[in-house]
Design an enzyme around this catalytic site. Sequence first.
Site, PDB file in Angstrom:
ATOM      1  N   SER A 190     -12.823  -3.392  -4.944  1.00 27.54           N
ATOM      2  CA  SER A 190     -11.947  -2.471  -4.210  1.00 27.54           C
ATOM      3  C   SER A 190     -12.600  -1.946  -2.941  1.00 27.54           C
ATOM      4  O   SER A 190     -12.030  -1.118  -2.239  1.00 27.54           O
ATOM      5  CB  SER A 190     -11.578  -1.286  -5.111  1.00 27.54           C
TER       6      SER A 190
ATOM      7  N   ASN B  11     -16.270   7.711 -12.898  1.00 27.61           N
ATOM      8  CA  ASN B  11     -14.963   8.325 -13.174  1.00 27.61           C
ATOM      9  C   ASN B  11     -14.860   9.738 -12.605  1.00 27.61           C
ATOM     10  O   ASN B  11     -13.854  10.086 -11.977  1.00 27.61           O
ATOM     11  CB  ASN B  11     -14.687   8.326 -14.679  1.00 27.61           C
TER      12      ASN B  11
ATOM     13  N   THR C  63      29.539  17.994  11.071  1.00 31.49           N
ATOM     14  CA  THR C  63      29.465  17.710   9.637  1.00 31.49           C
ATOM     15  C   THR C  63      30.220  16.405   9.449  1.00 31.49           C
ATOM     16  O   THR C  63      31.195  16.139  10.171  1.00 31.49           O
ATOM     17  CB  THR C  63      30.114  18.816   8.773  1.00 31.49           C
ATOM     18  N   HIS C  64      29.779  15.586   8.529  1.00 34.25           N
ATOM     19  CA  HIS C  64      30.370  14.246   8.321  1.00 34.25           C
ATOM     20  C   HIS C  64      30.338  13.432   9.617  1.00 34.25           C
ATOM     21  O   HIS C  64      31.192  12.565   9.809  1.00 34.25           O
ATOM     22  CB  HIS C  64      31.805  14.344   7.800  1.00 34.25           C
TER      23      HIS C  64
ATOM     24  N   SER D  95      14.806  -4.512  26.537  1.00 37.85           N
ATOM     25  CA  SER D  95      15.151  -5.716  25.798  1.00 37.85           C
ATOM     26  C   SER D  95      14.607  -6.915  26.554  1.00 37.85           C
ATOM     27  O   SER D  95      14.636  -6.945  27.789  1.00 37.85           O
ATOM     28  CB  SER D  95      16.670  -5.828  25.661  1.00 37.85           C
TER      29      SER D  95
ATOM     30  N   LYS E 193      19.238  -2.628  28.820  1.00 42.63           N
ATOM     31  CA  LYS E 193      18.971  -1.885  27.589  1.00 42.63           C
ATOM     32  C   LYS E 193      17.760  -0.958  27.695  1.00 42.63           C
ATOM     33  O   LYS E 193      16.772  -1.274  28.335  1.00 42.63           O
ATOM     34  CB  LYS E 193      18.707  -2.858  26.413  1.00 42.63           C
TER      35      LYS E 193
ATOM     36  N   ASN F 117      15.969   0.905  24.571  1.00 46.25           N
ATOM     37  CA  ASN F 117      16.111   1.025  23.124  1.00 46.25           C
ATOM     38  C   ASN F 117      15.221   2.122  22.539  1.00 46.25           C
ATOM     39  O   ASN F 117      14.068   2.258  22.941  1.00 46.25           O
ATOM     40  CB  ASN F 117      15.745  -0.304  22.448  1.00 46.25           C
TER      41      ASN F 117
ATOM     42  N   GLU G 278      13.556   4.555  15.827  1.00 47.20           N
ATOM     43  CA  GLU G 278      13.976   3.645  14.749  1.00 47.20           C
ATOM     44  C   GLU G 278      12.823   3.375  13.791  1.00 47.20           C
ATOM     45  O   GLU G 278      13.001   3.311  12.569  1.00 47.20           O
ATOM     46  CB  GLU G 278      14.470   2.321  15.323  1.00 47.20           C
TER      47      GLU G 278
ATOM     48  N   TYR H 107      -9.742   7.969 -18.339  1.00 47.05           N
ATOM     49  CA  TYR H 107      -9.704   7.048 -17.202  1.00 47.05           C
ATOM     50  C   TYR H 107      -9.303   5.635 -17.638  1.00 47.05           C
ATOM     51  O   TYR H 107      -9.713   5.149 -18.695  1.00 47.05           O
ATOM     52  CB  TYR H 107     -11.084   6.983 -16.524  1.00 47.05           C
TER      53      TYR H 107
ATOM     54  N   GLN I 240      -7.571   2.631 -10.137  1.00 48.53           N
ATOM     55  CA  GLN I 240      -8.151   2.142  -8.889  1.00 48.53           C
ATOM     56  C   GLN I 240      -7.057   1.794  -7.864  1.00 48.53           C
ATOM     57  O   GLN I 240      -7.297   1.833  -6.660  1.00 48.53           O
ATOM     58  CB  GLN I 240      -8.998   0.897  -9.192  1.00 48.53           C
TER      59      GLN I 240
ATOM     60  N   LYS J 110      -5.443   3.987  -4.454  1.00 48.14           N
ATOM     61  CA  LYS J 110      -5.901   4.228  -3.080  1.00 48.14           C
ATOM     62  C   LYS J 110      -5.012   3.623  -1.990  1.00 48.14           C
ATOM     63  O   LYS J 110      -4.705   4.321  -1.009  1.00 48.14           O
ATOM     64  CB  LYS J 110      -7.354   3.788  -2.934  1.00 48.14           C
TER      65      LYS J 110
HETATM   66  N1  ARG Z   1     -13.387   1.821  -8.281  1.00 51.85           N
HETATM   67  C1  ARG Z   1     -13.031   2.637  -9.393  1.00 51.85           C
HETATM   68  C2  ARG Z   1     -11.730   3.416  -9.115  1.00 51.85           C
HETATM   69  O1  ARG Z   1     -11.400   3.556  -7.997  1.00 51.85           O
HETATM   70  C3  ARG Z   1     -14.113   3.619  -9.679  1.00 51.85           C
HETATM   71  C4  ARG Z   1     -14.197   4.044 -11.093  1.00 51.85           C
HETATM   72  C5  ARG Z   1     -14.522   2.886 -11.935  1.00 51.85           C
HETATM   73  N2  ARG Z   1     -14.790   3.289 -13.259  1.00 51.85           N
HETATM   74  C6  ARG Z   1     -14.920   2.416 -14.240  1.00 51.85           C
HETATM   75  N3  ARG Z   1     -15.173   2.906 -15.402  1.00 51.85           N
HETATM   76  N4  ARG Z   1     -14.761   1.143 -14.084  1.00 51.85           N
HETATM   77  O2  ARG Z   1     -11.058   3.845 -10.009  1.00 51.85           O
END
Ligand code: ARG
Length: 484
Positions: A35, A122, A167-168, A289, A295, A297, A302, A329, A334, A337
Amino acid sequence: MPSDRYARRAMSSDKAWGGRFDADLDATAARFSASVDTDKRLALEDIAGSLAHARMLASRAVISAADLADIERGLAEIRAEIEAGTFEWDAAREDVHMNIEAALTAKVGDAGARLHTGRSRNDQVATDLRLFARESCLRTARRIDALESVLVERAREHVDTLLPGYTHLQRAQPIRLAHHLHAWVEMLDRDAARLRDAARRMNESPLGSGALAGTTFPLDREMTARELGFDRPAANSLDATADRDFLVESAAALATCAIHLSRFGEELVLWSSQEFGFVEMSDAFATGSSMMPQKKNPDIAELIRGKSARVVGDLVTLLVLQKGLPLAYNRDLQEDKPPLFDAFDTVESSLAVMTGMMATVRFRADRMAAALREGFVTATEVADWLVTRGVPFREAHAVAGRLVRIALERGSDLVSLPLDVFRREHASFDDSIYVALDPAVAVERRDLLGAPARARVLAALDAAEARLDARRPGIGAADGQGRA
Ligand code: ARG
């Protein structure tokens, strides 16, 4: 001194888990689970968390002062390399935490290998995420403040610009442009408040929760919490490591803001059409355009509308990601993110362009005035006029409706109907009805809190501005937690 042992281990991923494992992770599985390309964005939060943890370990004599000094020096170097863009991220080291720890250990040896005492990835990642989300919520809220400020400023320029309110999407009643712009200010202000509220609630420290059940070392959780600007340590180690509802809350606030921006964007698209012609985008926020030379735009508006879809998707991803996860956990987390980063990035960039666009858009008061002359926007005034003469509202409404129909049949507007036509529909009409039909009079008579009479609108803008001033750093109360 960095020993060979550490250097070698830091350089390769094999048997990263120590004695329990004989073989490397399968290459496809390694790629699948790495990751670092995404979570390296948490690097500075990760280093801040590690420094707080190391200082606390030293204060509790779990590590020596010499180890702490090595860790501080190593992490400072790593931070400088990351900031300079020279740090070498290695996908074989899976994530941001392992990359930084391996680099630290390669630099300072045993001290680096002691850093993870009493800690798990964790509680580490949960800490990084809270730090990231907290600062991002507050930063986004400040961007909302900036857009609000521009809108208040533009509203002040247009206190006397009248237009039909809709309205509408049908012309309804006359309002001030300032009143209309102030409506967006109020919506955005709630968005900023939701983000600040989320930042406040998430402000608890997971550090010391370990993998799920704390640790045997005598950690000082108050100390690490304080050092990282948290209000307190989280009360339960399972919850602190498994909880991601603070991300759902952030994303929900962001999605709400994105939807507000989308509605606003859509309105600007409509208003910049030839059919409305209420605004003209500055050249800096419109495109031409490639085919049609005439045009101009409203692409930016948008795209603000379109990008809201991503943020709603990010919120849904974060929700579904957590559905069905048992305590504590799970690696699924993971996946939190990408949607988290995307939601903040999308809303922040949308806010930035919306702010620039609204600072430079030209409002066409002439077109708004022309629209006011059509569409019977003062038909309600006819009914209200009769009510003040004692006619029950429902009956007055019917009379006004008949007059609108007569005007439509004649291809005229209400104010052009002769008095005898009014009187045929209701005997009490007199000349003063023509005054009531003036949109400027109609707006001014709406003299209630929250309504578009001039003084009311100015008071509302003053209140909005005072609210913004109170939040500006250095003036009055800070943004929720006193953090810049
Ligand atoms: N890269 C992991 C995450 O974002 C970190 C925690 C991983 N923990 C584990 N026990 N494998 O969640």
